[in-house]
Scaffold this motif. Structure first.
Motif, short mmCIF file in Angstrom:
data_model
loop_
_atom_site.label_atom_id
_atom_site.label_comp_id
_atom_site.label_asym_id
_atom_site.label_seq_id
_atom_site.Cartn_x
_atom_site.Cartn_y
_atom_site.Cartn_z
N GLU A 58 -11.21 6.42 7.56
CA GLU A 58 -10.46 5.77 8.85
C GLU A 58 -9.42 5.18 8.47
O GLU A 58 -9.31 4.41 7.29
N GLU A 59 -8.33 5.22 9.16
CA GLU A 59 -7.14 4.44 8.92
C GLU A 59 -7.41 2.80 9.27
O GLU A 59 -8.02 2.50 10.20
N ASN A 60 -6.82 1.95 8.09
CA ASN A 60 -7.19 0.58 8.25
C ASN A 60 -5.82 0.03 8.30
O ASN A 60 -5.13 -0.21 7.47
N LEU A 61 -5.28 -0.48 9.55
CA LEU A 61 -3.85 -1.04 9.54
C LEU A 61 -3.78 -2.52 9.27
O LEU A 61 -4.71 -3.49 9.39
N LEU A 62 -3.00 -2.55 8.12
CA LEU A 62 -2.76 -3.81 7.41
C LEU A 62 -1.64 -4.66 8.10
O LEU A 62 -2.05 -6.05 8.29
N ILE A 63 -0.49 -4.03 8.19
CA ILE A 63 0.73 -4.95 8.96
C ILE A 63 1.62 -4.15 9.37
O ILE A 63 1.52 -2.70 8.92
N VAL A 64 2.55 -4.44 10.39
CA VAL A 64 3.58 -3.78 10.93
C VAL A 64 4.81 -4.62 10.12
O VAL A 64 4.93 -5.62 10.69
N ARG A 65 5.66 -3.79 9.43
CA ARG A 65 6.89 -4.49 9.05
C ARG A 65 8.11 -4.14 9.93
O ARG A 65 8.24 -2.91 10.52
N ARG A 66 8.89 -5.03 10.10
CA ARG A 66 10.00 -4.97 11.07
C ARG A 66 11.24 -5.29 10.30
O ARG A 66 11.30 -5.27 9.10
N PRO A 67 12.69 -5.04 10.95
CA PRO A 67 13.88 -5.06 10.21
C PRO A 67 14.14 -6.39 9.53
O PRO A 67 13.48 -7.52 9.97
N ASN A 68 14.83 -6.24 8.30
CA ASN A 68 15.04 -7.42 7.48
C ASN A 68 13.59 -7.81 6.55
O ASN A 68 13.87 -8.89 5.91
N GLU A 69 12.83 -6.98 6.45
CA GLU A 69 11.80 -7.08 5.89
C GLU A 69 11.69 -6.05 4.54
O GLU A 69 12.30 -4.85 4.68
N ILE A 70 11.23 -6.26 3.53
CA ILE A 70 11.09 -5.19 2.37
C ILE A 70 9.53 -4.85 2.22
O ILE A 70 8.71 -5.53 2.47
N PHE A 71 9.35 -3.94 1.54
CA PHE A 71 8.17 -3.23 1.11
C PHE A 71 8.19 -2.28 0.05
O PHE A 71 9.33 -1.71 -0.10
N PRO A 72 7.21 -1.81 -0.70
CA PRO A 72 6.08 -2.53 -1.10
C PRO A 72 6.32 -3.87 -1.58
O PRO A 72 6.91 -3.88 -2.78
N LEU A 73 5.74 -5.06 -1.20
CA LEU A 73 6.18 -6.25 -1.76
C LEU A 73 5.54 -6.77 -2.97
O LEU A 73 6.13 -7.26 -3.92
N ILE A 74 4.19 -6.37 -3.08
CA ILE A 74 3.58 -6.80 -4.21
C ILE A 74 3.95 -5.94 -5.67
O ILE A 74 4.22 -6.43 -6.60
N TRP A 75 4.22 -4.61 -5.29
CA TRP A 75 4.67 -3.60 -6.28
C TRP A 75 6.22 -4.08 -6.64
O TRP A 75 6.41 -4.15 -7.75
N ALA A 76 7.04 -4.54 -5.68
CA ALA A 76 8.49 -4.77 -6.07
C ALA A 76 8.24 -6.14 -6.88
O ALA A 76 9.22 -6.33 -7.89
N ALA A 77 7.44 -7.04 -6.82
CA ALA A 77 7.47 -8.31 -7.42
C ALA A 77 6.67 -8.02 -8.79
O ALA A 77 7.30 -8.57 -9.92
N ASN A 78 5.56 -7.38 -8.96
CA ASN A 78 4.76 -7.47 -10.36
C ASN A 78 4.64 -5.82 -10.78
O ASN A 78 3.93 -5.75 -11.84
N GLY A 79 4.86 -5.17 -9.94
CA GLY A 79 4.90 -3.58 -10.38
C GLY A 79 3.28 -3.08 -10.05
O GLY A 79 2.91 -1.93 -10.65
N GLN A 80 2.51 -3.71 -9.59
CA GLN A 80 0.91 -3.67 -9.16
C GLN A 80 1.12 -2.56 -8.27
O GLN A 80 1.43 -3.02 -7.07
N ASP A 81 0.28 -1.35 -8.07
CA ASP A 81 0.47 -0.39 -7.05
C ASP A 81 -0.88 -0.43 -6.19
O ASP A 81 -1.64 -0.24 -7.06
N ARG A 82 -0.66 -0.80 -5.22
CA ARG A 82 -2.12 -1.08 -4.35
C ARG A 82 -2.37 0.17 -3.51
O ARG A 82 -3.29 0.53 -2.81
#
Length: 217
Positions: A58-82
């Motif tokens: 089943e799909e598990n919704l985590l967050i809805v991102r909106r304009p002026n936000e970036i993703f994937p935030l954790i991967w962008a910061a430390n390269g860890q792929d979730r």
């Protein structure tokens, strides 16, 4: 918000000057299941949902991102792929840079950390509220708490009430509040009968926000 208008503009300008402009139709995948991110994305228009797939498929919704936000935030910061899936929730426009470009920019532009900190704090707030939401025992309480949180992030005041300007399926809501779709649909219908909200084409308008807040006290 900690960032000034100048800092926010510079953050956007970096993506505009160095990024590729990409457009997605509603339901298009931006990062597919099991796919390593191809870059860091800055949303200029539209909405993007982030979710994973549970062991039950089943799909598990985590967050809805909106304009002026970036993703994937954790991967962008430390390269860890979730292995989070990103999909356009509406027609969306994004600017994409490589992770190397993004990290170099953060290192070379101290002011860039301030908009990034704002985004990070907002994500922390949302995930903290989701954890607190699960402390409510009843599905109705968790549903109301979820709706209030979404109205704070995406609410738009109309003549009839506060429109949560995000198309949400009942399954999306259910996964966020740890409930079944059937129970979530039943509770939404119950709140609608009370005159506290109305639903139309996957969008929800809160007709009596004060009553919803009072019910949680």
């Amino acid at each position: 918000m900690l960032a000034s208008k100048v800092q926010l503009a510079a953050f956007h300008d970096f993506f505009a000057e160095h990024g590729s402009h990409l457009q997605y139709r509603k339901n298009d995948f931006i990062i597919r299941p099991g796919e390593t991110p191809s870059g860091v994305f800055f949303i200029t228009d539209g909405l993007v949902k982030a979710y994973d797939i549970t062991k039950y498929g089943e799909e598990n919704l985590l967050i809805v991102r909106r304009p002026n936000e970036i993703f994937p935030l954790i991967w962008a910061a430390n390269g860890q792929d979730r292995h989070i899936i990103y999909q356009a929730l509406s027609p969306a426009s994004v600017l994409q840079v490589t992770r190397t470009q993004f990290v170099d920019y953060i290192h070379s532009s101290p002011d860039a950390m301030v908009p990034l900190l704002d985004i990070t704090i907002e994500m922390y707030r949302i995930h903290s509220e989701r954890i607190l939401n699960l402390e409510y025992r009843s599905v109705r309480e968790r549903l109301i708490s979820f709706l209030i949180t979404m109205s704070q992030r995406f609410g738009r005041v109309t003549d009839t009430g506060t429109l949560i300007d995000v198309p949400l399926r009942h399954q999306d809501i259910a996964s966020s509040i740890n409930a079944t779709r059937e129970t979530t649909s039943r509770e939404l219908a119950g709140l609608e009968r009370k005159g506290w909200l109305t639903t139309s084409q996957s969008c929800i308008t809160l007709l009596d926000l004060d009553a919803l807040k009072t019910s949680l006290r």
